[in-house]
Design an enzyme around this catalytic site. Structure first.
Site, PDB file in Angstrom:
ATOM      1  N   TRP A  93     -34.865 -34.926  21.144  1.00 42.15           N
ATOM      2  CA  TRP A  93     -33.318 -34.728  20.459  1.00 42.15           C
ATOM      3  C   TRP A  93     -34.408 -35.819  18.771  1.00 42.15           C
ATOM      4  O   TRP A  93     -33.411 -35.600  17.863  1.00 42.15           O
ATOM      5  CB  TRP A  93     -32.178 -35.698  20.889  1.00 42.15           C
ATOM      6  CG  TRP A  93     -31.687 -35.560  22.037  1.00 42.15           C
ATOM      7  CD1 TRP A  93     -31.539 -33.738  21.679  1.00 42.15           C
ATOM      8  CD2 TRP A  93     -30.635 -35.802  22.169  1.00 42.15           C
ATOM      9  NE1 TRP A  93     -30.439 -33.559  22.748  1.00 42.15           N
ATOM     10  CE2 TRP A  93     -29.784 -35.069  23.498  1.00 42.15           C
ATOM     11  CE3 TRP A  93     -30.314 -37.125  22.717  1.00 42.15           C
ATOM     12  CZ2 TRP A  93     -29.027 -35.106  24.451  1.00 42.15           C
ATOM     13  CZ3 TRP A  93     -29.153 -37.785  23.926  1.00 42.15           C
ATOM     14  CH2 TRP A  93     -28.569 -36.525  24.782  1.00 42.15           C
ATOM     15  N   LYS A  94     -35.242 -35.916  18.898  1.00 43.84           N
ATOM     16  CA  LYS A  94     -35.795 -36.436  17.638  1.00 43.84           C
ATOM     17  C   LYS A  94     -35.179 -38.236  17.386  1.00 43.84           C
ATOM     18  O   LYS A  94     -34.436 -38.455  18.764  1.00 43.84           O
ATOM     19  CB  LYS A  94     -36.619 -35.390  16.319  1.00 43.84           C
ATOM     20  CG  LYS A  94     -37.208 -34.675  17.536  1.00 43.84           C
ATOM     21  CD  LYS A  94     -37.757 -33.627  16.526  1.00 43.84           C
ATOM     22  CE  LYS A  94     -38.195 -32.411  17.005  1.00 43.84           C
ATOM     23  NZ  LYS A  94     -38.375 -31.431  16.054  1.00 43.84           N
ATOM     24  N   HIS A 117     -46.965 -36.648  20.175  1.00 46.71           N
ATOM     25  CA  HIS A 117     -46.184 -35.048  19.065  1.00 46.71           C
ATOM     26  C   HIS A 117     -46.387 -34.895  17.834  1.00 46.71           C
ATOM     27  O   HIS A 117     -46.884 -36.158  17.200  1.00 46.71           O
ATOM     28  CB  HIS A 117     -44.431 -35.775  19.598  1.00 46.71           C
ATOM     29  CG  HIS A 117     -43.774 -34.289  18.788  1.00 46.71           C
ATOM     30  ND1 HIS A 117     -43.329 -34.522  17.498  1.00 46.71           N
ATOM     31  CD2 HIS A 117     -43.106 -33.925  19.334  1.00 46.71           C
ATOM     32  CE1 HIS A 117     -42.369 -32.934  17.333  1.00 46.71           C
ATOM     33  NE2 HIS A 117     -42.721 -32.663  18.451  1.00 46.71           N
ATOM     34  N   GLU A 164     -48.079 -27.000  21.371  1.00 44.46           N
ATOM     35  CA  GLU A 164     -47.085 -26.611  19.937  1.00 44.46           C
ATOM     36  C   GLU A 164     -47.583 -26.214  19.223  1.00 44.46           C
ATOM     37  O   GLU A 164     -48.359 -27.586  18.307  1.00 44.46           O
ATOM     38  CB  GLU A 164     -46.735 -28.108  20.104  1.00 44.46           C
ATOM     39  CG  GLU A 164     -45.241 -28.831  21.756  1.00 44.46           C
ATOM     40  CD  GLU A 164     -43.800 -29.141  20.542  1.00 44.46           C
ATOM     41  OE1 GLU A 164     -42.781 -28.808  20.986  1.00 44.46           O
ATOM     42  OE2 GLU A 164     -44.468 -30.290  20.215  1.00 44.46           O
ATOM     43  N   GLY A 193     -40.661 -26.500  13.368  1.00 50.58           N
ATOM     44  CA  GLY A 193     -39.258 -26.654  12.971  1.00 50.58           C
ATOM     45  C   GLY A 193     -39.152 -25.090  11.843  1.00 50.58           C
ATOM     46  O   GLY A 193     -38.884 -25.166  10.527  1.00 50.58           O
ATOM     47  N   GLY A 253     -36.714 -29.151  20.294  1.00 50.81           N
ATOM     48  CA  GLY A 253     -36.091 -29.963  18.761  1.00 50.81           C
ATOM     49  C   GLY A 253     -34.679 -29.052  18.494  1.00 50.81           C
ATOM     50  O   GLY A 253     -33.796 -29.619  19.515  1.00 50.81           O
TER      51      GLY A 253
HETATM   52  P1  PGA Z   1     -38.397 -27.108  17.657  1.00 50.91           P
HETATM   53  O1  PGA Z   1     -38.944 -28.436  17.636  1.00 50.91           O
HETATM   54  O2  PGA Z   1     -37.916 -27.069  18.445  1.00 50.91           O
HETATM   55  O3  PGA Z   1     -36.873 -27.346  16.423  1.00 50.91           O
HETATM   56  O4  PGA Z   1     -39.100 -25.836  16.461  1.00 50.91           O
HETATM   57  C1  PGA Z   1     -39.744 -28.259  18.562  1.00 50.91           C
HETATM   58  C2  PGA Z   1     -40.764 -29.856  18.877  1.00 50.91           C
HETATM   59  O5  PGA Z   1     -40.644 -30.338  17.496  1.00 50.91           O
HETATM   60  O6  PGA Z   1     -41.234 -29.853  19.542  1.00 50.91           O
END
Ligand code: PGA
Length: 415
Positions: free
Chosen positions: A10-11, A108, A180, A186, A247
């Site tokens: 969820w950041k 991350h 990733e 993003g 994300g």
């Molecule tokens: P995202 O983010 O799914 O929005 O691209 C992935 C992440 O930051 O792990």
């Protein structure tokens, strides 16, 4: 087959109330529909301030008692590798563990970009977690310029080797590696499934070199970067890809549910022996009615219709005036009475719902829903009493301050 895992990061999103509403909705949706396999883990990584509320909600709500997932992992998004010390703004692995949070994301990309940890720093985090019976979701990934120079594989393998250096073979199952690519986070689209599979294969070979074949075959390696409910299935269908780190699409409970449910469907279909009894029941149900099953997502509508959370910073935006000496105390009091009222409402709606459900011979299902409502009400009650106490303290301090500002009466007229 390794257990698949769907991780939502969820950041810096969702306040406490939004987080609990999300969990309540997800719990209801999963209870109504049943995941079709036991071979699936779900994990969510809320912000630090919501971790304990989420953990408490899950423990109190009898999470997923009726569907096949017995557990949902609540993970931190980062942690410090020292147990305690002078690290302003940090939270240690030991503090997380004390609160029952046994998993943390480390490395991350967004943390790497902001704080510039070295691979050695990340290694310390992985060791702190795994040496203390905790789990690490270790993120690795290549930046665009590395990919453009065709150096992705060596870059990623170097990260893996350095980040897991010294992890005991017995602790390796407590590490999940998340591949990733930085240029996929993003963005609009994930990178191609074939590319992900090729990189994951290389990582697995590296683990084989560093440990052994059994370790390489059992460690889970997931993919993250621009996954959503429209594109996840090709990734999760791959035998190489053990799960997804999501994300943006994890912020919406319906998308997260769709991905979790769809994944359970793929596992149950592709590996019938891993489907659980609900899969069989569900197939029969569908065949008997020849109608689509009710959409468990209607809960989302109900919850969205509810009043938006009050702005906890509203009092900070007001300019203090002489008429508002106790602004912060008043704001805290508003919160206390708001939460007390929410709790009363939740309690009030829980009871008739249970009664009605009994009459409709759906008492089991409703009593579980009531339990979740009650659990949330108890959590709110805890908050209400905490805030009420804060308010009392704030009032006491304000009164003391006011009193000490008054002239000393014994000195009046002595001049
Ligand atoms: P995202 O983010 O799914 O929005 O691209 C992935 C992440 O930051 O792990």
């Amino acid at each position: 087959m390794r257990r698949k895992i769907i991780i939502g990061n969820w950041k810096m999103n969702k306040d406490r109330k939004e987080a609990i509403n999300y969990l309540m909705t997800l719990n209801k949706m999963l209870n109504r529909s049943h995941l079709l396999t036991d071979e699936l883990d779900l994990a969510l990584a809320p912000s630090y301030l919501c971790l304990i509320a989420c953990k408490t909600y899950i423990a109190r709500a009898g999470w997923f008692t009726r569907n096949s997932v017995s557990n949902i992992i609540i993970s931190a998004q980062n942690c410090n590798s020292e147990p305690s010390g002078n690290y302003t703004g940090c939270v240690s692995y030991a503090q997380l563990k004390e609160e029952g949070i046994n998993t943390s994301i480390v490395g991350h990309w967004e943390v790497r970009a902001l704080e510039h940890p070295t691979e050695e720093d990340i290694n310390k985090q992985v060791l702190a977690l795994t040496n203390n019976g905790m789990n690490a979701i270790l993120c690795v990934g290549d930046p665009k310029e590395v990919s453009d120079a065709h150096n992705s594989v060596s870059y990623i393998l170097n990260q893996v080797e350095q980040d897991i250096k010294g992890v005991l073979i017995d602790n390796l199952p407590n590490v999940i590696i998340a591949y990733e690519p930085v240029y996929a986070i993003g963005q609009a689209d994930p990178i191609a499934v074939g590319t992900v599979e090729a990189v994951i294969k290389e990582i697995r070979n590296k683990i084989k070199d560093l440990y052994n074949e059994a370790a390489a075959n059992s460690i889970r390696i997931v993919y993250g970067g621009s996954i959503n409910s429209a594109n996840y299935n090709n990734y999760i269908s791959s035998e190489q890809i053990d799960g997804l780190l999501i994300g943006r699409s994890s912020l919406d409970v319906t998308s997260f549910y769709d991905i979790a449910y769809g994944t359970s469907q793929i596992i149950a279909k592709n590996y019938p022996s891993l489907g659980n009894k609900y899969y069989v029941l569900k197939q029969k149900e569908i065949a008997a009615t020849n109608k689509p099953l009710p959409d468990p997502r209607h809960h989302v509508k109900d919850l969205n219709a509810k009043e938006a959370s009050p702005d906890p910073n509203a009092h900070l935006k007001q300019q203090p005036t002489s008429e508002q000496p106790n602004l912060s105390a008043n704001a805290t009091q508003d919160w206390a009475s708001k939460w007390a009222k929410d709790w009363q409402d939740a309690k009030a709606t829980g009871a008739p719902a249970l009664q009605e459900a009994k009459e409709q011979e759906r008492s089991k299902e409703w009593s579980e829903e009531w339990a979740t409502t009650k659990a949330s009400a108890i959590a709110n009650e805890d908050w209400a009493s905490k805030w009420a106490k804060n308010w009392q303290d704030a009032k006491a301090t304000a009164t003391n301050n006011q009193e000490s500002a008054l002239p000393d009466e014994s000195n009046v007229g002595n001049k």
